[in-house]
Design a protein around this motif. Structure first.
Motif, PDB file in Angstrom:
ATOM      1  N   LEU A   1     -19.392 -19.610  -3.203  1.00  0.00           N
ATOM      2  CA  LEU A   1     -20.425 -19.643  -3.707  1.00  0.00           C
ATOM      3  C   LEU A   1     -21.600 -21.229  -3.608  1.00  0.00           C
ATOM      4  O   LEU A   1     -22.755 -20.355  -3.444  1.00  0.00           O
ATOM      5  CB  LEU A   1     -20.471 -19.464  -4.539  1.00  0.00           C
ATOM      6  CG  LEU A   1     -18.957 -18.650  -5.497  1.00  0.00           C
ATOM      7  CD1 LEU A   1     -18.606 -18.429  -6.652  1.00  0.00           C
ATOM      8  CD2 LEU A   1     -19.900 -17.461  -4.984  1.00  0.00           C
ATOM      9  N   MET A   2     -21.666 -21.537  -3.084  1.00  0.00           N
ATOM     10  CA  MET A   2     -22.512 -22.219  -2.737  1.00  0.00           C
ATOM     11  C   MET A   2     -22.884 -22.214  -1.446  1.00  0.00           C
ATOM     12  O   MET A   2     -24.273 -23.067  -1.271  1.00  0.00           O
ATOM     13  CB  MET A   2     -22.394 -24.163  -3.123  1.00  0.00           C
ATOM     14  CG  MET A   2     -21.774 -24.703  -4.416  1.00  0.00           C
ATOM     15  SD  MET A   2     -23.404 -24.664  -5.286  1.00  0.00           S
ATOM     16  CE  MET A   2     -23.628 -25.934  -5.495  1.00  0.00           C
TER      17      MET A   2
ATOM     18  N   SER B   1     -31.640 -17.378  -1.025  1.00  0.00           N
ATOM     19  CA  SER B   1     -32.366 -16.060  -1.570  1.00  0.00           C
ATOM     20  C   SER B   1     -31.745 -15.690  -2.354  1.00  0.00           C
ATOM     21  O   SER B   1     -32.275 -14.119  -2.530  1.00  0.00           O
ATOM     22  CB  SER B   1     -33.422 -15.442   0.187  1.00  0.00           C
ATOM     23  OG  SER B   1     -31.770 -15.312   0.404  1.00  0.00           O
ATOM     24  N   LEU B   2     -29.889 -15.506  -2.358  1.00  0.00           N
ATOM     25  CA  LEU B   2     -29.056 -14.574  -2.582  1.00  0.00           C
ATOM     26  C   LEU B   2     -28.916 -15.060  -4.405  1.00  0.00           C
ATOM     27  O   LEU B   2     -28.267 -14.689  -4.922  1.00  0.00           O
ATOM     28  CB  LEU B   2     -28.375 -14.414  -2.037  1.00  0.00           C
ATOM     29  CG  LEU B   2     -28.021 -13.279  -0.936  1.00  0.00           C
ATOM     30  CD1 LEU B   2     -29.279 -12.772  -0.721  1.00  0.00           C
ATOM     31  CD2 LEU B   2     -26.977 -13.012  -0.373  1.00  0.00           C
ATOM     32  N   ILE B   3     -29.642 -15.883  -4.580  1.00  0.00           N
ATOM     33  CA  ILE B   3     -28.911 -16.180  -6.144  1.00  0.00           C
ATOM     34  C   ILE B   3     -29.077 -15.870  -7.059  1.00  0.00           C
ATOM     35  O   ILE B   3     -28.093 -15.387  -7.886  1.00  0.00           O
ATOM     36  CB  ILE B   3     -29.810 -17.845  -6.369  1.00  0.00           C
ATOM     37  CG1 ILE B   3     -29.654 -19.432  -4.977  1.00  0.00           C
ATOM     38  CG2 ILE B   3     -29.410 -18.060  -7.540  1.00  0.00           C
ATOM     39  CD1 ILE B   3     -30.183 -20.563  -4.922  1.00  0.00           C
ATOM     40  N   VAL B   4     -29.978 -15.127  -7.202  1.00  0.00           N
ATOM     41  CA  VAL B   4     -30.315 -14.349  -8.640  1.00  0.00           C
ATOM     42  C   VAL B   4     -29.348 -13.247  -7.976  1.00  0.00           C
ATOM     43  O   VAL B   4     -29.005 -12.408  -9.307  1.00  0.00           O
ATOM     44  CB  VAL B   4     -31.833 -13.863  -8.696  1.00  0.00           C
ATOM     45  CG1 VAL B   4     -31.888 -12.804  -9.588  1.00  0.00           C
ATOM     46  CG2 VAL B   4     -31.890 -14.987  -8.511  1.00  0.00           C
TER      47      VAL B   4
ATOM     48  N   PRO C   1     -32.751 -25.423  -7.323  1.00  0.00           N
ATOM     49  CA  PRO C   1     -32.006 -23.873  -6.011  1.00  0.00           C
ATOM     50  C   PRO C   1     -30.651 -24.527  -6.714  1.00  0.00           C
ATOM     51  O   PRO C   1     -29.697 -23.556  -6.710  1.00  0.00           O
ATOM     52  CB  PRO C   1     -32.968 -23.882  -4.964  1.00  0.00           C
ATOM     53  CG  PRO C   1     -34.088 -24.728  -4.978  1.00  0.00           C
ATOM     54  CD  PRO C   1     -33.798 -25.167  -6.348  1.00  0.00           C
ATOM     55  N   ARG C   2     -30.197 -25.492  -6.322  1.00  0.00           N
ATOM     56  CA  ARG C   2     -28.690 -26.467  -5.922  1.00  0.00           C
ATOM     57  C   ARG C   2     -28.379 -26.112  -7.027  1.00  0.00           C
ATOM     58  O   ARG C   2     -27.119 -25.272  -7.634  1.00  0.00           O
ATOM     59  CB  ARG C   2     -28.975 -27.931  -5.440  1.00  0.00           C
ATOM     60  CG  ARG C   2     -27.454 -28.542  -5.030  1.00  0.00           C
ATOM     61  CD  ARG C   2     -27.279 -29.500  -5.490  1.00  0.00           C
ATOM     62  NE  ARG C   2     -25.678 -29.774  -6.761  1.00  0.00           N
ATOM     63  CZ  ARG C   2     -25.070 -29.785  -6.656  1.00  0.00           C
ATOM     64  NH1 ARG C   2     -24.116 -29.654  -5.717  1.00  0.00           N
ATOM     65  NH2 ARG C   2     -24.344 -29.748  -7.686  1.00  0.00           N
TER      66      ARG C   2
ATOM     67  N   VAL D   1     -24.544 -20.045 -11.054  1.00  0.00           N
ATOM     68  CA  VAL D   1     -23.716 -19.205 -10.861  1.00  0.00           C
ATOM     69  C   VAL D   1     -22.737 -19.587 -10.133  1.00  0.00           C
ATOM     70  O   VAL D   1     -21.767 -18.586 -10.689  1.00  0.00           O
ATOM     71  CB  VAL D   1     -24.840 -18.359  -9.611  1.00  0.00           C
ATOM     72  CG1 VAL D   1     -23.908 -17.477  -9.025  1.00  0.00           C
ATOM     73  CG2 VAL D   1     -26.288 -18.731 -10.434  1.00  0.00           C
ATOM     74  N   ALA D   2     -22.670 -20.049  -9.816  1.00  0.00           N
ATOM     75  CA  ALA D   2     -20.559 -19.974  -8.767  1.00  0.00           C
ATOM     76  C   ALA D   2     -19.757 -20.401 -10.334  1.00  0.00           C
ATOM     77  O   ALA D   2     -19.079 -20.048  -9.899  1.00  0.00           O
ATOM     78  CB  ALA D   2     -20.903 -21.678  -7.966  1.00  0.00           C
TER      79      ALA D   2
END
Length: 403
Positions: free
Chosen positions: A253-254, A259-262, A290-291, A297-298
């Motif tokens: 996931l990391m 650009s795909l985080i959201v 972002p990190r 999210v991960a």
RNA sequence: GGGCAGGUACCGAAGUGGACAAACGGGGCAGACUGUAAAUCUGCUGGCGGGACGCCUUCGGAGGUUCGAAUCCUCCCCUGCCCA
């Protein structure tokens, strides 16, 4: 007690790419509430590839929401097509399976699917039940319901036809078979990814032909894989399996592009529209690194499949290995019979590389460390009188001792 | 049934007798760097061998021509297009 139709619709539409046709779905929901009759919600699955990943979870989660709303979830196992296989011989996506294999795969599938679905409210049906006995007469009547031109409208058929790629005649039959599944269980709603639009619409067509009320379609977006470009799939190797261990899930996931985080937050972590908007805003304003967003999210995704504890541990482990460049805390132990042997041999016997040539290449490139010390000489011999920690790159690490 | 075009490594795609383990791109792996397994740059990417060189296996399949074949010939299999 069932929720009002409008509220149900809001939940169903949340995150869906498309609902076809919307008014029909609303009408079905209203009737369902009025008559206190749950809707039959269908999801088909292919038991030839029982490894479920986060892409499948998008649709499974939608089905779960239907379960929570009190509707009847039906999982169709496509065992019939799996036992026929794909006689074109070119596609590896549908290997021919025996009946036992199919059953076994189906079990695995359900086991994984119930990480997302509620097992106690799930009906499972095998489509060989009604497809096995179809006669040629019935098949011809059925195929007469669809023209070749209509079939060729399907995106991938059209593309392949235009590019001169082979299309087996039997491939035309799969959408029809899938449509018969809808007829067999009298589906009110069918779920699928947006790539399934054609097949699910065929269900409507054939249901109408069979004198049934056509199903509504709820199409979910396709989740991109970890490479950020192609949709997540096993064959593209860009997938995160539901059964991946916590640290691997976290690591993968990391590695998704920023650009795909959201998108992952929304589709894989099942965040609400509101939450997703908030995160997007914070990222845009630079209030959130972002990190850190990605790690959040991960963690949330890992927690969903493995629990909070495991998620916390995976996050720490990731920092340990990739941020602080330390060794992972769980290193597999390998026991070799020799007390001393050449490095190349050591790497091969430990299974850290697949050939001696590969071992040499890695050593030459400085990827191999033993007890933290970089090995550059491939002719070196390593003694195993004490335990050695051998690493090939950051991710392949083993504790090797003689025994 | 006939005509034409094709089948090359994980994928796409060059190569039409020796310099071919086979260009190039993608993917993968590694190194450097970094917020990360992101991005970027660099290297590697059939196997075996104590090794800047040698050997073995590979270009749809089976034979053949040749000192030498991915490349030429024969037969076969597979795919697409056109005609019937």
């Amino acid at each position: 007690m069932m929720q009002p139709a409008s509220e149900q619709f809001r939940i169903i539409a949340d995150g869906a790419a498309e609902i076809l046709p919307e008014e029909e779905l609303i009408a079905k929901l209203e009737r369902s509430v009025r008559e206190r009759r749950p809707l039959v919600v269908k999801l088909g699955c292919d038991p030839s590839r029982p490894d479920l990943h986060l892409g499948h979870a998008v649709v499974l989660h939608k089905l779960r929401q239907f379960q929570e709303l009190g509707h009847e979830a039906v999982l169709i196992i496509g065992d019939f097509t799996a036992t026929i296989g794909d006689p074109s011989g070119r596609s590896h996506t549908r290997p021919q399976l025996s009946l036992e294999e199919t059953r076994q795969n189906a079990r695995t599938y359900v086991e994984q699917a119930t990480k997302v679905l509620l097992p106690e409210r799930l009906q499972i049906r095998f489509n060989s039940e009604w497809l096995e006995t179809i006669t040629l007469r019935q098949l011809i009547t059925l195929t007469a319901q669809c023209t070749v031109a209509q079939m060729l409208e399907r995106e991938d058929f059209a593309r392949r036809y235009a590019q001169g790629e082979p299309i087996g005649l039997h491939e035309f039959l799969y959408p029809l078979a899938q449509a018969l599944d809808s007829v067999a269980i009298r589906a009110d709603i069918e779920l699928g990814g947006t790539d399934q639009r054609f097949n699910l619409l065929m269900g409507r067509h054939i249901q109408r032909f069979s004198g049934q009320e056509p199903q509504c379609l709820v199409l979910m977006p396709l989740l991109e894989g970890t490479d950020g470009t192609e949709k997540m799939s096993k064959s593209a190797g860009n997938y995160i399996a539901l059964t991946d261990p916590p640290e691997e899930m976290f690591g993968k996931l990391m590695s998704i592009p920023d650009s795909l985080i959201v998108r992952y937050f929304r589709l894989a972590a099942f965040a609400s529209e509101e939450e997703a908007r908030q995160l997007e805003e914070e990222l845009r304003r630079g209030h959130c690194h972002p990190r850190d967003a990605k790690a959040m999210v991960a963690s949330r995704i890992v927690a969903f499949y493995h629990g909070e504890e495991a998620a916390r541990w995976a996050a720490e482990e990731f920092d340990r290995v990739f941020k602080y460049h330390q060794l992972p805390s769980n290193i597999p132990e390998i026991v070799l019979p020799s007390t001393e042997l050449p490095v190349v041999e050591l790497l091969v016997q430990a299974g850290l590389v697949s050939s001696r040539s590969e071992a040499r290449r890695h050593i030459q490139q400085g990827a191999v460390r033993i007890d933290g010390e970089r090995i550059q000489d491939w002719t070196a011999r390593i003694g195993l009188e004490r335990e050695r920690i051998v690493a090939v790159g950051k991710r392949r690490v083993a504790r090797i001792r003689h025994g």
